[in-house]
Design an enzyme around this catalytic site. Structure first.
Site, short mmCIF file in Angstrom:
data_model
loop_
_atom_site.label_atom_id
_atom_site.label_comp_id
_atom_site.label_asym_id
_atom_site.label_seq_id
_atom_site.Cartn_x
_atom_site.Cartn_y
_atom_site.Cartn_z
N ASP A 124 0.10 -4.76 5.00
CA ASP A 124 -1.30 -4.36 4.81
C ASP A 124 -2.17 -5.50 4.29
O ASP A 124 -3.37 -5.31 4.08
CB ASP A 124 -1.38 -3.15 3.87
CG ASP A 124 -2.57 -2.25 4.17
OD1 ASP A 124 -3.07 -2.29 5.31
OD2 ASP A 124 -3.00 -1.50 3.27
N GLU A 134 -8.12 2.77 0.77
CA GLU A 134 -8.41 1.79 -0.26
C GLU A 134 -8.93 0.47 0.29
O GLU A 134 -9.64 -0.27 -0.41
CB GLU A 134 -7.15 1.53 -1.09
CG GLU A 134 -6.17 0.51 -0.54
CD GLU A 134 -5.57 0.88 0.82
OE1 GLU A 134 -5.28 -0.05 1.59
OE2 GLU A 134 -5.40 2.08 1.10
N ASP A 186 0.83 -1.20 0.00
CA ASP A 186 0.00 0.00 0.00
C ASP A 186 0.87 1.25 0.00
O ASP A 186 1.41 1.65 1.03
CB ASP A 186 -0.92 -0.01 1.22
CG ASP A 186 -1.84 1.20 1.26
OD1 ASP A 186 -1.98 1.87 0.21
OD2 ASP A 186 -2.43 1.47 2.32
N ARG A 194 -11.19 -0.29 2.47
CA ARG A 194 -12.65 -0.38 2.51
C ARG A 194 -13.25 -0.49 1.11
O ARG A 194 -14.34 -1.03 0.94
CB ARG A 194 -13.21 0.82 3.27
CG ARG A 194 -12.95 2.17 2.65
CD ARG A 194 -12.99 3.31 3.66
NE ARG A 194 -11.80 3.34 4.50
CZ ARG A 194 -11.58 4.26 5.43
NH1 ARG A 194 -12.46 5.23 5.66
NH2 ARG A 194 -10.49 4.23 6.16
N LYS A 202 1.68 8.08 0.48
CA LYS A 202 2.17 8.08 1.86
C LYS A 202 3.57 8.70 1.92
O LYS A 202 4.29 8.73 0.92
CB LYS A 202 2.25 6.65 2.39
CG LYS A 202 0.93 5.90 2.48
CD LYS A 202 1.17 4.48 2.98
CE LYS A 202 -0.11 3.65 2.98
NZ LYS A 202 -1.07 4.11 3.99
N ASP A 235 -5.87 6.64 -0.28
CA ASP A 235 -5.22 5.87 0.77
C ASP A 235 -6.24 5.22 1.71
O ASP A 235 -5.85 4.54 2.66
CB ASP A 235 -4.25 6.76 1.56
CG ASP A 235 -3.26 5.95 2.38
OD1 ASP A 235 -3.07 4.77 2.06
OD2 ASP A 235 -2.67 6.52 3.31
#
Length: 501
Positions: A297, A358, A279, A360, A286, A356
């Site tokens: 992640d 993502e 991620d 969900r 990030k 970010d």
């Protein structure tokens, strides 16, 4: 997870490239530890190291063990020594149990396990305990021994495996202890699989690698596995696809199934895992420092795969489905952009305010996919929000859901094995934080209660069945000198499944 939530993680590092060769399944490093029982007291002449577990001195007859017990000062619960024998020095230790709840057992077992790693064979005396307590002690100590023996050294030139190889538990209640050791062996296997998947480098553990490994491991145990590829996801799961399309790696939906109940048509429990194998945050990029930890992640997916396999290994009398949505979240010309509107499998449109957040976006389609099984319960597991660490720290998982009985069962399981979890609320008023001028819902809420608004988002896709959400952002891995996947919350979920009625 959102940029603000990500910053709470203090994650920093660098991204590596994937090698050109096709991925294979992960070579799971079996914990080469043997657990067995003997229906006899531990004799002084017994070969191997000796560990006496007791609550009081009257439970001991071995003179060395009695002397060690007498040497314990207030606050001390473990002591060890070596005594000369005809075959050299013999290691002997005593573990005192001031309390016998699972948290106390785990603490005592962890201390003993550090000592046990320097022994090849350990004879554990639990003869003084009644049946139920003997089984509980044996289970806790076996799990601690197995987990402490875990090593992840497959990328290192020189491996340094633990010396520890065998534990023999001496008890008058051999059948009960043997059953407890079967549970311990399954949990250690599950946590080791989870840790291996989580610790694997992101240039190796791609979505395809994760999917293939899940399929291979499940089929090896006699379960069924199905891998659903990009075309289906692109056509039917618009929210999931919106995240996946930013990467050169194809997305996969993994479906594992096991029917162990007497009634094969009975409603199954469904586990759903977030499998973002790396991620970057996407276009909402990030910070670079410690970004290497974003390989973790996918620990929700690793947990679901590993819990499923451990349950199958135990041949639990339940019907069980595991669903894993896996892809990468990368920045590219094809990636989601803030402001994009995507259509979920359920038909709800979603405004992507932050790429970010993502997890969900892929989970919502996986949760909709779960509806077809008419489930008894659905539990999703995800490293979803840094806000959960702010709320609960690194030792406690967050639990939310739309069914209090299900949430209570998960909390009971957490207490049973001391895999800590805490319930956060899901009041209807939190939906007021999820308003969009352009779509049915946004993928992030207004500031505040980030863990809860993330679960509230998922609740729109779980209205047709009992559902609980585990946010494991703080508990799935450790940073710093002990960096690595923890294998949590496999203990919690496996205990929950063992008690499903």
């Amino acid at each position: 997870m959102t940029q603000m939530e990500y910053n709470d993680f203090h994650l920093f590092g660098r991204l590596v490239n994937r090698p050109s060769e096709q991925p294979t399944t992960v070579p799971i490093r079996r914990i080469n530890v043997k657990f067995s029982t003997k229906a006899e007291t531990l004799q002084a002449q017994q070969a191997g190291a000796q560990l006496f577990v007791c609550a009081e001195a009257s439970q001991l007859s071995n003179p060395t063990a009695l002397a060690l017990f007498a040497s314990l000062e207030e606050g001390q619960n473990f002591a060890d020594t070596k005594i000369p024998t005809d075959n050299g020095l013999q290691a002997i230790a005593v573990a005192r149990l001031e309390k016998t709840d699972r948290a106390a057992l785990n603490k005592a077992a962890a201390e003993a396990a550090k000592w046990a790693q320097n022994q090849e064979t350990v004879n554990v005396d639990v003869y003084a305990f009644e049946e139920a307590q003997a089984a509980a002690v044996a289970e806790a100590f076996a799990i601690a021994f197995g987990n402490t023996a875990y090593r992840f050294d497959r990328y290192k030139k020189e491996a340094k495996p633990a010396k520890f190889a065998e534990a023999v538990f001496h008890s008058a209640h051999e059948a009960a202890v043997k059953e407890a050791l079967c549970v311990a062996e399954a949990q250690v296997y599950g946590q080791s699989l989870c840790r291996d998947l989580g610790n694997a480098a992101p240039n190796e553990c791609t979505p395809e690698f994760l999917a293939r490994t899940a399929k291979a491991e499940a089929e090896k145990l006699g379960a069924h596995a199905k891998i659903i590829e990009k075309d289906y996801i692109k056509e039917n799961m618009g929210s999931f696809w919106s995240v996946a399309k930013g990467s050169v790696e194809d997305p996969y939906l993994v479906e594992l199934s096991y029917f162990g109940a007497a009634d094969k048509e009975a409603a199954p429990v469904v586990l759903v895992g977030k499998g973002i194998t790396f991620d970057t945050g996407g276009i909402s990029l990030k910070p670079g420092l410690n970004m290497d930890e974003m390989k973790f992640d996918m620990c929700g997916a690793a947990t679901v795969i590993s819990t499923f396999c451990a349950a199958v290994k135990l041949q639990l009398p339940i019907n069980l489905i595991a669903i894993v949505a896996t892809c990468e979240n990368m920045p590219s010309g094809a990636a989601n952009k803030p402001g994009d509107v995507v259509k979920s499998m359920k038909g709800l449109t979603i405004e992507v305010l932050n790429t970010d957040a993502e997890g969900r976006l892929i989970l919502c389609d996986a949760l909709t996919y779960a509806e077809q099984f008419k489930p008894k319960a659905v539990i999703d597991v995800a490293t979803l929000t840094g806000a959960c660490i702010i709320a609960l720290g690194h030792d406690v998982s967050g639990v939310m859901g739309n069914n209090q009985d299900l949430v209570d069962s998960l909390l009971a399981a957490s207490r049973n094995v001391d895999d800590k979890a805490w319930q956060l609320p899901l009041f209807e008023t939190y939906k007021d934080q999820l308003k969009s001028n352009f779509a049915d819902i946004p993928n992030i809420g207004t500031p505040g209660a980030g863990t809860i608004t993330a679960a509230t988002f998922l609740s729109y896709f779980t209205e047709d069945y009992p559902w609980a959400h585990l946010d494991i952002a703080g508990t799935a891995w450790k940073s710093g000198g002990e960096k690595g996947a923890t294998g949590r919350p496999v203990p919690l979920l496996l205990n929950y499944l063992r008690n499903v009625k």
